[in-house]
Write a protein that holds these residues in place. Structure first.
Motif, PDB file in Angstrom:
ATOM      1  N   MET A   1      -1.968  -8.044 -15.839  1.00  0.00           N
ATOM      2  CA  MET A   1      -1.786  -6.873 -14.992  1.00  0.00           C
ATOM      3  C   MET A   1      -0.668  -7.132 -13.975  1.00  0.00           C
ATOM      4  SD  MET A   1      -4.549  -4.934 -12.504  1.00  0.00           S
ATOM      5  CE  MET A   1      -4.720  -6.366 -11.426  1.00  0.00           C
ATOM      6  N   ARG A   2       0.251  -6.206 -13.875  1.00  0.00           N
ATOM      7  CA  ARG A   2       1.360  -6.337 -12.937  1.00  0.00           C
ATOM      8  C   ARG A   2       0.893  -5.995 -11.519  1.00  0.00           C
ATOM      9  NH1 ARG A   2       5.292  -2.876 -10.946  1.00  0.00           N
ATOM     10  NH2 ARG A   2       7.267  -3.883 -10.411  1.00  0.00           N
ATOM     11  N   VAL A   3       1.184  -6.910 -10.588  1.00  0.00           N
ATOM     12  CA  VAL A   3       0.758  -6.718  -9.205  1.00  0.00           C
ATOM     13  C   VAL A   3       1.875  -6.053  -8.413  1.00  0.00           C
ATOM     14  CG1 VAL A   3      -0.029  -7.841  -7.091  1.00  0.00           C
ATOM     15  CG2 VAL A   3      -0.741  -8.739  -9.312  1.00  0.00           C
ATOM     16  N   PHE A 262     -17.223  -1.114  -7.452  1.00  0.00           N
ATOM     17  CA  PHE A 262     -16.061  -0.326  -7.058  1.00  0.00           C
ATOM     18  C   PHE A 262     -14.868  -1.230  -6.759  1.00  0.00           C
ATOM     19  CE2 PHE A 262     -18.335  -1.355  -3.185  1.00  0.00           C
ATOM     20  CZ  PHE A 262     -17.332  -1.654  -2.269  1.00  0.00           C
ATOM     21  N   HIS A 263     -13.710  -0.622  -6.771  1.00  0.00           N
ATOM     22  CA  HIS A 263     -12.480  -1.345  -6.471  1.00  0.00           C
ATOM     23  C   HIS A 263     -11.419  -0.317  -6.097  1.00  0.00           C
ATOM     24  CE1 HIS A 263     -10.731  -0.153 -10.402  1.00  0.00           C
ATOM     25  NE2 HIS A 263     -12.002  -0.213 -10.804  1.00  0.00           N
ATOM     26  N   ALA A 264     -10.360  -0.782  -5.480  1.00  0.00           N
ATOM     27  CA  ALA A 264      -9.241   0.106  -5.122  1.00  0.00           C
ATOM     28  C   ALA A 264      -7.979  -0.744  -4.966  1.00  0.00           C
ATOM     29  CB  ALA A 264      -9.555   0.900  -3.867  1.00  0.00           C
ATOM     30  N   ARG A 265      -7.547  -0.982  -3.749  1.00  0.00           N
ATOM     31  CA  ARG A 265      -6.323  -1.742  -3.501  1.00  0.00           C
ATOM     32  C   ARG A 265      -6.638  -2.925  -2.588  1.00  0.00           C
ATOM     33  NH1 ARG A 265      -2.810   0.509   1.383  1.00  0.00           N
ATOM     34  NH2 ARG A 265      -2.710  -1.752   1.590  1.00  0.00           N
ATOM     35  N   TYR A 270      -1.088  -3.354  -3.820  1.00  0.00           N
ATOM     36  CA  TYR A 270      -1.699  -2.062  -4.123  1.00  0.00           C
ATOM     37  C   TYR A 270      -2.407  -2.025  -5.477  1.00  0.00           C
ATOM     38  CZ  TYR A 270       1.563  -0.652  -0.410  1.00  0.00           C
ATOM     39  OH  TYR A 270       2.260  -0.552   0.763  1.00  0.00           O
ATOM     40  N   SER A 271      -2.590  -3.180  -6.130  1.00  0.00           N
ATOM     41  CA  SER A 271      -3.083  -3.178  -7.506  1.00  0.00           C
ATOM     42  C   SER A 271      -4.594  -3.365  -7.623  1.00  0.00           C
ATOM     43  CB  SER A 271      -2.363  -4.272  -8.315  1.00  0.00           C
ATOM     44  OG  SER A 271      -0.970  -4.030  -8.310  1.00  0.00           O
ATOM     45  N   PHE A 272      -5.190  -4.168  -6.770  1.00  0.00           N
ATOM     46  CA  PHE A 272      -6.633  -4.389  -6.855  1.00  0.00           C
ATOM     47  C   PHE A 272      -7.161  -4.894  -5.514  1.00  0.00           C
ATOM     48  CE2 PHE A 272      -4.451  -8.224  -8.157  1.00  0.00           C
ATOM     49  CZ  PHE A 272      -5.085  -9.219  -7.427  1.00  0.00           C
ATOM     50  N   GLY A 273      -8.459  -4.689  -5.303  1.00  0.00           N
ATOM     51  CA  GLY A 273      -9.086  -5.130  -4.059  1.00  0.00           C
ATOM     52  C   GLY A 273     -10.184  -4.174  -3.629  1.00  0.00           C
ATOM     53  N   LEU A 274     -10.727  -4.392  -2.450  1.00  0.00           N
ATOM     54  CA  LEU A 274     -11.839  -3.570  -1.938  1.00  0.00           C
ATOM     55  C   LEU A 274     -11.415  -2.662  -0.798  1.00  0.00           C
ATOM     56  CD1 LEU A 274     -14.753  -6.194  -1.998  1.00  0.00           C
ATOM     57  CD2 LEU A 274     -14.183  -4.456  -3.703  1.00  0.00           C
TER      58      LEU A 274
END
Length: 335
Positions: A1-3, A262-265, A270-274
């Motif tokens: 996955m591109r970050v 759940f997940h978001a940015r 901006y690709s993954f996180g809480l």
């Protein structure tokens, strides 16, 4: 996955907004366990007296959460809540005036993942609740479990949170002179499992406890719909019948809290996180439904008022959905 990393030259205002939301997400997800660990850790250090003294205070103060809590006005007006508001941004929308001589039960929908709109609008002054509804004081209901956590209980009471049990809500609604509003996320933790972007699913069809509460105290019912509440996080697909939903439902029954995946940015990418997405939340407060006091309402009374409430909530959604980007052919789904 591109970050996709955040640019280096992000304005200071946006950085402060991110920090404000980061502390809120941490408070919601991690502060309670940290408080428990701190309380136990201090017992085995030279600062053991801090935990002992707090335990004494805790015992003496045990009933305070169910007696209206201990709101601190300064806490509700902190600048960090305005930064949090502007991160999304969040707006509280008034449709009609509310008589401050009456007491109210606000039904908040949908729960979303972290009830972002409810906390910002009814636990802080960032969206100017007191200016929009002068003379009213709001109390957001939260799972009683969290009021049994040392230190954390005092923190959440400062923002006007009280336990989501009948005694706590009744204490507020019994106050003479009116001007009190208990805010109930009616769908509760279970509804969080259906909080997917684009979904407008409300767990309400068999929820009548808040209706009975309103009738017993003669408190007017106010439907509240928070447009955008389900948009700020993505959730792993979990339709009914899947093994994931089966596990989540059973854990919710055992623990009393739901565990949506759940997940978001992230903070720096901006690709993954809480961290939630920067998407607008518009919390619309509808027209009050006048409720006559009946200390022992019949099943027919409850059913009639429940049907009227669902009608009003559906009408509120239909009247405002176009303004907040909901497709015309989308309608509220009651389960």
């Amino acid at each position: 996955m591109r970050v996709c990393f955040a640019p280096v030259d992000v304005p200071l205002q946006r950085r402060l907004q991110t920090v404000a939301v980061l502390q809120w997400v941490f408070s919601f997800l991690g502060l309670a366990p940290c408080c428990i660990v701190l309380f136990l850790y201090l017992l085995f250090t030279r600062f053991w007296l801090v935990s002992v003294l707090y335990a004494t205070w805790w015992f003496l103060d045990w009933e305070t959460p169910s007696r209206g809590g201990r709101r601190v006005a300064l806490m509700c007006r902190l600048p960090m809540w305005r930064y949090m508001r502007d991160y999304f941004p969040i707006q509280l929308v008034k449709t009609v005036d509310l008589d401050s001589r009456r007491n109210y039960v606000f039904g908040f929908h949908p729960h979303g993942i972290l009830v972002t709109g409810a906390f910002t609008s009814f636990c802080t002054e960032a969206t100017q609740f007191q200016q929009l509804f002068p003379g009213l004081k709001s109390y957001l209901l939260m799972l009683p479990l969290w009021f049994r956590v040392p230190f954390f209980r005092d923190y959440i009471m400062c923002a006007g949170l009280i336990p989501s049990d009948k005694d706590s809500a009744s204490y507020v609604l019994c106050k003479e002179g009116g001007g009190n509003a208990v805010v109930i996320a009616v769908g509760g933790a279970v509804e969080a499992l259906d909080a997917h972007p684009g979904a407008h699913v409300v767990l309400l069809a068999n929820k009548k406890g808040f209706i009975k509460l309103a009738m017993e105290h003669g408190a007017d019912l106010v439907p509240v719909y928070s447009f955008g509440e389900n948009e700020v996080f993505d959730q792993v697909p979990n339709p009914q019948g899947t093994w994931l939903r089966w596990i989540q439902d059973h854990l919710q029954c055992i623990m009393g809290v739901s565990l949506p995946l759940f997940h978001a940015r992230g903070v720096f990418q901006y690709s993954f996180g809480l961290m939630p997405y920067r998407k607008p939340i518009n919390t619309v407060v509808g027209r009050p439904i006048r409720v006559q006091k009946k200390e022992k309402p019949s099943s027919e009374d409850l059913d009639a008022l429940h049907d009227l409430y669902m009608e009003e909530l559906s009408q509120l959604f239909e009247e405002h959905k176009g303004r907040y980007g909901v497709p015309e052919d989308t309608h509220l789904i009651f389960i």
